[in-house]
Enzyme design. Sequence first.
Site, PDB file in Angstrom:
ATOM      1  CD  GLU A  83      -2.790   1.328   0.192  1.00  9.49           C
ATOM      2  OE1 GLU A  83      -2.555   2.295  -0.561  1.00  9.49           O
ATOM      3  OE2 GLU A  83      -3.715   0.523   0.020  1.00  9.49           O
ATOM      4  CG  ASP A 110       4.368   1.341  -8.185  1.00 12.51           C
ATOM      5  OD1 ASP A 110       4.996   1.540  -9.243  1.00 12.51           O
ATOM      6  OD2 ASP A 110       3.209   0.919  -8.164  1.00 12.51           O
ATOM      7  CG  ASP A 133      -8.172   4.609  -8.790  1.00 14.66           C
ATOM      8  OD1 ASP A 133      -9.094   4.726  -9.630  1.00 14.66           O
ATOM      9  OD2 ASP A 133      -7.662   5.570  -8.219  1.00 14.66           O
ATOM     10  CE  LYS A 205     -13.279   3.879   1.936  1.00  9.90           C
ATOM     11  NZ  LYS A 205     -12.865   5.207   2.440  1.00  9.90           N
ATOM     12  CG  PHE A 206     -13.835   0.837  -1.945  1.00  9.35           C
ATOM     13  CD1 PHE A 206     -13.826   2.106  -2.486  1.00  9.35           C
ATOM     14  CD2 PHE A 206     -12.813   0.481  -1.086  1.00  9.35           C
ATOM     15  CE1 PHE A 206     -12.834   3.015  -2.189  1.00  9.35           C
ATOM     16  CE2 PHE A 206     -11.806   1.378  -0.772  1.00  9.35           C
ATOM     17  CZ  PHE A 206     -11.820   2.641  -1.317  1.00  9.35           C
TER      18      PHE A 206
END
Length: 226
Positions: A83, A110, A133, A205-206
């Site tokens: 992360e 990354d 994302d 939550k997503f």
Amino acid sequence: MSNFFYSNVKSFVLRSGRVTSAQKRALQDYSEFFCVPFSKKEISLEKIFGNSNPIVLDIGFGMGHEIIDFSLKNTTKNVLGIEMYKPAIGNLLKNIYEKNIKNIKIIEYDAYCVLNKMIPDESINEIHIYFPDPWPKKKHFKRRLLNIGFAEIIARKLKNSGEIKCATDNSNYAEQIMSVLGKQKYLQNMNDRYGQRPKDRIISKFEQKAFDNHTTVYEIFFQRLN
């Protein structure tokens, strides 16, 4: 040799979210125990975890709810989280300490570079990439994590019978993931198309937002079969 390490195209944008005082304390107090510094050399996963348990790689764990829940339910598996978001790392460190979690390590860097430089080939049992994302604008598609190059990398890092589990609520991205994973020689889709949601995975939550908006969540499950 892949040139991802030197690429200017990033699959992330460093968000400037506020680090709470509790997260800041966790970063200061616990990073040395649970965070693995980035290196351009391969690491020994057995050495950093202190055992030879199966390795699960969680890429982009966000605020950490799923990785925490998974680690507590799977104490005989080692979980390596990647992360870039400081508040997320602080939040996870706080939970690791408070819940006395023994099987999580974190790399703050990354994912392209971590896998290219640090992770040995054929060393990972599971890879989790949940709600990456989606970069929904066409001009930003090049920033998506799961492209053909990254698919080649993760296929190479998996052990035989190793698994890749992904979920997204973006239909275009789901098709892209299916396409790039499907092009890998040793990867096989374990469903006819998309799969069913795993009952033991906590709702993030997503995912809850997708449910609230009546948006389809696409479950993707591939396995490496040599």
